[in-house]
Design a protein around this motif. Structure first.
Motif, PDB file in Angstrom:
ATOM      1  N   TYR A  31      39.060  36.083  27.479  1.00  0.00           N
ATOM      2  CA  TYR A  31      40.356  35.528  28.433  1.00  0.00           C
ATOM      3  C   TYR A  31      40.005  35.917  29.808  1.00  0.00           C
ATOM      4  CZ  TYR A  31      42.037  35.625  23.673  1.00  0.00           C
ATOM      5  OH  TYR A  31      42.023  35.268  22.265  1.00  0.00           O
ATOM      6  N   GLN A  32      40.503  35.255  30.695  1.00  0.00           N
ATOM      7  CA  GLN A  32      40.576  35.421  32.370  1.00  0.00           C
ATOM      8  C   GLN A  32      41.946  35.554  32.862  1.00  0.00           C
ATOM      9  OE1 GLN A  32      37.803  33.039  33.722  1.00  0.00           O
ATOM     10  NE2 GLN A  32      38.235  33.407  35.868  1.00  0.00           N
ATOM     11  N   ILE A  33      42.166  36.335  33.785  1.00  0.00           N
ATOM     12  CA  ILE A  33      43.311  36.305  34.753  1.00  0.00           C
ATOM     13  C   ILE A  33      43.081  36.348  36.093  1.00  0.00           C
ATOM     14  CG2 ILE A  33      43.413  38.933  34.574  1.00  0.00           C
ATOM     15  CD1 ILE A  33      46.316  38.631  34.403  1.00  0.00           C
ATOM     16  N   ASN A  34      44.124  35.342  36.784  1.00  0.00           N
ATOM     17  CA  ASN A  34      44.063  35.366  38.164  1.00  0.00           C
ATOM     18  C   ASN A  34      42.680  34.898  38.593  1.00  0.00           C
ATOM     19  OD1 ASN A  34      46.809  35.803  38.220  1.00  0.00           O
ATOM     20  ND2 ASN A  34      46.367  37.933  38.668  1.00  0.00           N
ATOM     21  N   ALA A  35      41.894  34.177  37.758  1.00  0.00           N
ATOM     22  CA  ALA A  35      40.558  33.852  38.392  1.00  0.00           C
ATOM     23  C   ALA A  35      40.505  32.428  39.280  1.00  0.00           C
ATOM     24  CB  ALA A  35      39.721  33.705  37.220  1.00  0.00           C
ATOM     25  N   ASN A  36      39.505  32.595  39.974  1.00  0.00           N
ATOM     26  CA  ASN A  36      39.027  31.411  40.911  1.00  0.00           C
ATOM     27  C   ASN A  36      38.900  30.204  40.069  1.00  0.00           C
ATOM     28  OD1 ASN A  36      37.598  29.354  42.310  1.00  0.00           O
ATOM     29  ND2 ASN A  36      36.590  30.740  43.527  1.00  0.00           N
ATOM     30  N   PRO A  37      39.232  29.211  39.875  1.00  0.00           N
ATOM     31  CA  PRO A  37      39.182  28.154  39.073  1.00  0.00           C
ATOM     32  C   PRO A  37      37.673  27.553  38.870  1.00  0.00           C
ATOM     33  CG  PRO A  37      40.312  27.355  40.896  1.00  0.00           C
ATOM     34  CD  PRO A  37      40.455  28.832  41.072  1.00  0.00           C
ATOM     35  N   ASN A  38      36.818  27.848  39.912  1.00  0.00           N
ATOM     36  CA  ASN A  38      35.673  27.241  39.949  1.00  0.00           C
ATOM     37  C   ASN A  38      34.429  28.505  39.331  1.00  0.00           C
ATOM     38  OD1 ASN A  38      36.175  25.090  41.390  1.00  0.00           O
ATOM     39  ND2 ASN A  38      36.149  26.381  43.284  1.00  0.00           N
ATOM     40  N   ALA A  39      35.233  29.717  39.182  1.00  0.00           N
ATOM     41  CA  ALA A  39      34.209  30.801  38.686  1.00  0.00           C
ATOM     42  C   ALA A  39      34.326  30.760  37.005  1.00  0.00           C
ATOM     43  CB  ALA A  39      34.622  32.100  39.388  1.00  0.00           C
ATOM     44  N   MET A  40      33.348  31.137  36.558  1.00  0.00           N
ATOM     45  CA  MET A  40      33.515  31.681  35.042  1.00  0.00           C
ATOM     46  C   MET A  40      34.151  30.523  34.071  1.00  0.00           C
ATOM     47  SD  MET A  40      34.305  35.640  35.726  1.00  0.00           S
ATOM     48  CE  MET A  40      33.987  36.155  33.990  1.00  0.00           C
ATOM     49  N   LYS A  41      33.689  29.298  34.331  1.00  0.00           N
ATOM     50  CA  LYS A  41      34.394  28.118  33.516  1.00  0.00           C
ATOM     51  C   LYS A  41      34.233  28.200  32.022  1.00  0.00           C
ATOM     52  CE  LYS A  41      34.160  25.080  37.491  1.00  0.00           C
ATOM     53  NZ  LYS A  41      33.696  23.827  38.075  1.00  0.00           N
ATOM     54  N   LYS A  42      33.342  29.196  31.623  1.00  0.00           N
ATOM     55  CA  LYS A  42      33.143  29.079  30.249  1.00  0.00           C
ATOM     56  C   LYS A  42      34.281  29.739  29.253  1.00  0.00           C
ATOM     57  CE  LYS A  42      28.292  28.885  30.343  1.00  0.00           C
ATOM     58  NZ  LYS A  42      27.097  29.649  30.067  1.00  0.00           N
ATOM     59  N   ASN A  43      35.129  30.468  29.835  1.00  0.00           N
ATOM     60  CA  ASN A  43      36.377  30.985  29.288  1.00  0.00           C
ATOM     61  C   ASN A  43      37.300  29.973  28.380  1.00  0.00           C
ATOM     62  OD1 ASN A  43      35.838  33.786  30.041  1.00  0.00           O
ATOM     63  ND2 ASN A  43      37.111  33.123  32.064  1.00  0.00           N
ATOM     64  N   ILE A  44      37.482  30.248  27.308  1.00  0.00           N
ATOM     65  CA  ILE A  44      38.302  29.457  26.393  1.00  0.00           C
ATOM     66  C   ILE A  44      39.998  29.437  26.924  1.00  0.00           C
ATOM     67  CG2 ILE A  44      39.337  29.188  24.077  1.00  0.00           C
ATOM     68  CD1 ILE A  44      36.364  30.580  23.100  1.00  0.00           C
ATOM     69  N   LEU A  45      40.503  30.570  27.206  1.00  0.00           N
ATOM     70  CA  LEU A  45      41.982  30.582  27.705  1.00  0.00           C
ATOM     71  C   LEU A  45      42.087  31.323  28.981  1.00  0.00           C
ATOM     72  CD1 LEU A  45      44.675  29.928  26.703  1.00  0.00           C
ATOM     73  CD2 LEU A  45      44.625  32.116  25.240  1.00  0.00           C
ATOM     74  N   LYS A  46      42.778  30.939  29.922  1.00  0.00           N
ATOM     75  CA  LYS A  46      43.042  31.783  31.138  1.00  0.00           C
ATOM     76  C   LYS A  46      44.550  32.430  30.724  1.00  0.00           C
ATOM     77  CE  LYS A  46      40.770  29.096  34.284  1.00  0.00           C
ATOM     78  NZ  LYS A  46      40.851  28.170  35.534  1.00  0.00           N
ATOM     79  N   THR A 110      36.701  43.222  37.401  1.00  0.00           N
ATOM     80  CA  THR A 110      38.074  43.669  38.260  1.00  0.00           C
ATOM     81  C   THR A 110      38.425  42.627  39.158  1.00  0.00           C
ATOM     82  OG1 THR A 110      35.977  44.462  40.005  1.00  0.00           O
ATOM     83  CG2 THR A 110      36.626  46.093  38.577  1.00  0.00           C
ATOM     84  N   GLY A 111      39.502  42.981  40.199  1.00  0.00           N
ATOM     85  CA  GLY A 111      39.790  41.961  41.000  1.00  0.00           C
ATOM     86  C   GLY A 111      40.289  40.842  40.350  1.00  0.00           C
ATOM     87  N   GLU A 112      39.866  39.669  40.954  1.00  0.00           N
ATOM     88  CA  GLU A 112      39.882  38.198  40.359  1.00  0.00           C
ATOM     89  C   GLU A 112      39.176  37.890  39.221  1.00  0.00           C
ATOM     90  OE1 GLU A 112      37.610  34.776  42.611  1.00  0.00           O
ATOM     91  OE2 GLU A 112      38.563  36.243  44.170  1.00  0.00           O
ATOM     92  N   TYR A 113      38.372  38.714  38.663  1.00  0.00           N
ATOM     93  CA  TYR A 113      37.661  38.723  37.649  1.00  0.00           C
ATOM     94  C   TYR A 113      37.858  39.263  36.207  1.00  0.00           C
ATOM     95  CZ  TYR A 113      34.616  35.904  40.830  1.00  0.00           C
ATOM     96  OH  TYR A 113      34.401  35.226  41.917  1.00  0.00           O
ATOM     97  N   VAL A 114      39.115  39.977  36.476  1.00  0.00           N
ATOM     98  CA  VAL A 114      39.513  40.627  35.248  1.00  0.00           C
ATOM     99  C   VAL A 114      39.613  39.973  34.044  1.00  0.00           C
ATOM    100  CG1 VAL A 114      41.394  42.132  34.301  1.00  0.00           C
ATOM    101  CG2 VAL A 114      40.625  42.299  36.631  1.00  0.00           C
ATOM    102  N   ARG A 115      39.044  40.361  32.904  1.00  0.00           N
ATOM    103  CA  ARG A 115      39.412  39.390  31.598  1.00  0.00           C
ATOM    104  C   ARG A 115      39.398  40.465  30.551  1.00  0.00           C
ATOM    105  NH1 ARG A 115      34.412  35.637  30.980  1.00  0.00           N
ATOM    106  NH2 ARG A 115      34.021  36.990  29.398  1.00  0.00           N
ATOM    107  N   ALA A 116      39.716  40.130  29.530  1.00  0.00           N
ATOM    108  CA  ALA A 116      39.923  40.981  28.173  1.00  0.00           C
ATOM    109  C   ALA A 116      38.925  40.263  27.227  1.00  0.00           C
ATOM    110  CB  ALA A 116      41.261  40.775  27.605  1.00  0.00           C
ATOM    111  N   ASP A 117      37.692  40.763  26.695  1.00  0.00           N
ATOM    112  CA  ASP A 117      36.798  40.487  25.608  1.00  0.00           C
ATOM    113  C   ASP A 117      37.011  41.257  24.302  1.00  0.00           C
ATOM    114  OD1 ASP A 117      35.964  38.225  27.040  1.00  0.00           O
ATOM    115  OD2 ASP A 117      34.527  39.691  28.248  1.00  0.00           O
ATOM    116  N   GLY A 118      36.910  40.712  23.181  1.00  0.00           N
ATOM    117  CA  GLY A 118      37.208  41.477  21.969  1.00  0.00           C
ATOM    118  C   GLY A 118      36.038  41.562  21.309  1.00  0.00           C
ATOM    119  N   GLY A 119      36.078  42.477  20.409  1.00  0.00           N
ATOM    120  CA  GLY A 119      34.853  42.899  19.432  1.00  0.00           C
ATOM    121  C   GLY A 119      35.392  43.712  18.244  1.00  0.00           C
ATOM    122  N   TYR A 120      34.620  43.643  17.342  1.00  0.00           N
ATOM    123  CA  TYR A 120      34.879  44.403  16.024  1.00  0.00           C
ATOM    124  C   TYR A 120      34.220  45.999  16.123  1.00  0.00           C
ATOM    125  CZ  TYR A 120      36.202  40.113  13.679  1.00  0.00           C
ATOM    126  OH  TYR A 120      37.056  38.879  13.367  1.00  0.00           O
TER     127      TYR A 120
END
Length: 169
Positions: A31-46, A110-120
């Protein structure tokens, strides 16, 4: 017992999603938050622009991680997407030394690239007290993560996804 190694987690931003997928092939989304729409387009959900609509993200921002809860998953809009129905474990069938699995979301970037990635994460049960289980983290994690291999973590029954099955070969 399998020890998962995600020591290569940190990578240049343009390779991060690929690294996460390679390290955790059987997990959910990034997941990604407050990200530049042109960056990191592989995220499934913002994330929505107002983070307080996703309660679990508050904990990630505060602690750097959040332990997935099967009970919270039943609450509408608690998590940004649906997750499988994990079987869980009855504490009466849990013993010291058993290996349990939980799902954890970590704060990445950090900053505009803050995301939450999950794992077991796999934990070895070291103590059971009332409705809490204390386990030692077996999964190898990057040194920059707020949780580390060998650290003890308090877990509640609704956070345990399943107990590892021991097989003989």
């Amino acid at each position: 017992m399998t020890v998962r190694n995600c020591s290569e987690w940190y990578a240049p931003e343009n390779k991060l999603s690929e690294m996460v997928s390679a390290l955790f092939p059987n997990i959910g989304q990034a997941y990604q938050i407050n990200a530049n729409p042109n960056a990191m387009k592989k995220n499934i959900l913002k994330f929505p622009s107002q983070n307080d609509k996703l309660p679990f993200f508050k904990e990630i921002m505060k602690n750097g991680y959040h332990v997935f809860s099967r009970e919270n998953a039943k609450v509408p809009d608690y998590y940004p997407s649906k997750f499988p129905d994990y079987p869980g474990v009855d504490l009466q069938h849990l013993n010291i030394g058993d290996v349990i699995t939980i799902r954890v979301f970590f704060r990445i970037g950090t900053g505009e690239y803050v995301r939450a990635d999950g794992g077991y994460l796999d934990l070895e049960v070291e103590h059971i007290e009332d409705d809490a289980v204390f386990g030692v983290i077996l999964t190898q994690l990057p040194k920059k993560f707020p949780l580390q291999t060998g650290s003890s973590l308090e877990i509640y029954p609704d956070e345990i996804l399943y107990k590892a099955q021991i097989t003989t070969h």
